[in-house]
Scaffold this active site. Structure first.
Site, PDB file in Angstrom:
ATOM      1  N   TYR A  56      47.726  28.499  45.660  1.00 34.45           N
ATOM      2  CA  TYR A  56      48.256  29.734  46.098  1.00 34.45           C
ATOM      3  C   TYR A  56      49.631  30.267  45.223  1.00 34.45           C
ATOM      4  CZ  TYR A  56      46.207  33.062  49.408  1.00 34.45           C
ATOM      5  OH  TYR A  56      45.389  33.996  49.743  1.00 34.45           O
ATOM      6  N   GLU A  58      51.763  33.602  45.265  1.00 35.34           N
ATOM      7  CA  GLU A  58      51.994  34.853  45.536  1.00 35.34           C
ATOM      8  C   GLU A  58      53.433  35.176  44.898  1.00 35.34           C
ATOM      9  OE1 GLU A  58      52.227  36.082  49.566  1.00 35.34           O
ATOM     10  OE2 GLU A  58      50.072  36.238  49.718  1.00 35.34           O
ATOM     11  N   ASP A 202      42.553  53.754  29.781  1.00 43.74           N
ATOM     12  CA  ASP A 202      41.679  52.631  30.741  1.00 43.74           C
ATOM     13  C   ASP A 202      40.763  52.122  29.447  1.00 43.74           C
ATOM     14  OD1 ASP A 202      39.767  51.152  31.915  1.00 43.74           O
ATOM     15  OD2 ASP A 202      39.789  52.562  33.696  1.00 43.74           O
ATOM     16  N   LYS A 231      34.573  42.346  29.641  1.00 48.58           N
ATOM     17  CA  LYS A 231      33.484  43.356  29.025  1.00 48.58           C
ATOM     18  C   LYS A 231      33.672  42.964  27.572  1.00 48.58           C
ATOM     19  CE  LYS A 231      33.731  46.535  32.695  1.00 48.58           C
ATOM     20  NZ  LYS A 231      34.073  48.161  32.893  1.00 48.58           N
ATOM     21  N   ARG A 237      35.979  37.188  34.693  1.00 49.15           N
ATOM     22  CA  ARG A 237      35.906  38.618  35.355  1.00 49.15           C
ATOM     23  C   ARG A 237      37.417  38.965  35.784  1.00 49.15           C
ATOM     24  NH1 ARG A 237      30.833  40.499  35.641  1.00 49.15           N
ATOM     25  NH2 ARG A 237      31.552  42.442  36.545  1.00 49.15           N
TER      26      ARG A 237
END
Ligand SMILES: *Cc1c(COP(=O)(O)O)cnc(C)c1O
Length: 420
Positions: A56, A58, A202, A231, A237
């Protein structure tokens, strides 16, 4: 067999391992033409499968809410530095979970609920998150939408300018999911300046082409750049937000704590690996190869009487209107899948049919270029597509099976990262 091998998974969960092996084999045997998909390198696969998933973190490097960040900070800083170098931007945030949340962070950073925002309509080739009605972005903002011209299939910059002048949006999105043509970033920037809007490029689909010099860059035109990493960029991803120095802080705050909790560190590491690959000279050849393959495939399809939206392509993507072939996009896509050709049914601009049963199919050449197919194979790919559609129209399942067999045999000669 999946590569890297998965013996522990096979022992612990044979059912799941078998499904993974099945998917790997499927990817090996099919001509994969889904425009948003690719084959990542084995190095990227390895990075996603590391113990980094246990941690973790954050916050941002040097300002975390958890201890033990000696390595995670370095990994994230490496990914950020590589993103800045590859795209030539002032600022990069590599924590966004995927393209859609990345775009939500842009809204959170730069607009308030009810504000007017502008983007390309989904049926014209835009993305859901550019203000389409069913999306949170269409529900929570006053979204106005531009499209393409009916006669050219291309964005009409005069229409964009008129709409922007009339509606005075705070944000203007350019880019999309089914745009076969070069995006005119300077023209969008001029309009955004005129109405005092922030321009958001984008580049989810074309990021690999931009990184590899095969599509103009939005840097210097769009203040904010949003992209997926999976992509044409050929990473895991995930997504990134990039910007000029002025918008850096607002975007970071919107991603965390505005929208997300802990970043996915295994994904961050894999993004860093993909960006290192994108900085290699060979990546420029890959990007150029994608565009050359798309052009050759577009020519071969046109020769076979296929009707391409906008008449062709400038990038990796081809949108085919199948009306003149006497078949809908969905049955065509399903028949091609059975024939070993994987793509998706898609609306075409001004589609008279419903979105769930539209007139077209969308395809792209990133994955087959990674696989090693070149322009000399594109007439064969077009021929397989043509045969699958003819067989579907004739109800000839045997002919579809023959195509699938030919394809699997042909592709056996092309190695696939992730399979050995
Ligand atoms: C794919 C895509 C997205 C969304 O990415 P996800 O990772 O699927 O959420 C956003 N914008 C554009 C233009 C895209 O093509």
């Amino acid at each position: 067999m999946h590569q890297p091998a998965i013996p522990h998974l096979a022992a612990a969960d044979p059912e799941l391992a078998q499904l993974v092996e099945g998917e790997a084999k499927r990817q090996f045997e099919k001509v994969r033409l889904i425009a948003s998909e690719n084959y990542v390198s084995t190095a990227v696969l390895e990075a996603t499968g590391t113990v980094l998933t246990n941690k973790y973190s954050e916050g941002y490097a040097g300002k975390r809410y958890y201890e033990g960040q000696q390595f995670i900070d370095q990994i994230e800083l490496l990914a950020v530095a590589r993103a800045k170098a590859v795209f030539g931007v002032d600022h990069a945030n590599v924590q966004t979970y995927s393209g859609s949340p990345a775009n939500l962070a842009v809204y959170l950073a730069l607009a308030a609920p009810g504000d007017t925002v502008m983007g390309m309509a989904l049926p014209a080739g835009g993305h859901l998150t550019h203000g389409w009605s069913v999306s949170a972005t269409g529900k929570w903002f006053n979204a106005v939408q531009y499209g393409v011209r009916k006669d050219t299939g291309r964005v009409d910059m005069d229409e964009v300018r008129e709409l922007a002048l009339a509606e005075r949006p705070k944000l203007i999105f350019c880019g999309g999911t089914a745009i076969p043509r070069t995006i005119d970033f300077p023209a969008f920037a001029e309009i955004a300046r005129e109405v005092d809007a922030v321009l958001v490029a984008d580049i989810a689909h074309i990021a690999g082409l931009v990184a590899g010099g095969a599509h103009p860059s939005p840097v210097g035109h769009a203040q904010v750049i949003s992209t997926t990493t999976h992509k044409t960029l050929r990473g895991p991803r995930g997504a990134m937000l990039m910007s000029d120095a002025e918008h850096a802080k607002a975007l970071d705050k919107a991603v965390f704590p505005g929208l997300q909790g802990g970043p996915h560190n295994h994904t961050t590491a894999a993004i860093a690996v993909a960006l290192a690959e994108a900085a290699q000279p060979s990546f420029r050849d890959y990007a150029a190869g994608i565009v050359a393959n798309a052009a050759a495939l577009a020519d071969a399809l046109t020769e076979r009487g296929f009707d391409l939206v906008s008449g062709g392509t400038d990038n990796h993507l081809i949108l085919v209107d199948l009306t003149n072939k006497g078949i809908g996009g969905k049955p065509a896509a399903q028949a091609m899948d059975r024939a070993g050709i994987e793509l998706n049914y898609n609306t075409v601009p001004f589609d008279p049919r419903k979105p769930f049963d539209p007139s077209g199919v969308r395809l792209g050449t990133a994955a087959i270029t990674t696989r090693g197919l070149g322009v000399e194979q594109m007439p064969q790919v077009a021929a397989w597509m043509d045969r699958a559609i003819t067989a579907a129209n004739d109800g000839d399942e045997a002919a579809i099976g023959v195509v699938a067999g030919e394809i699997a045999e042909h592709l056996a000669g092309y190695p696939m990262p992730g399979w050995a």
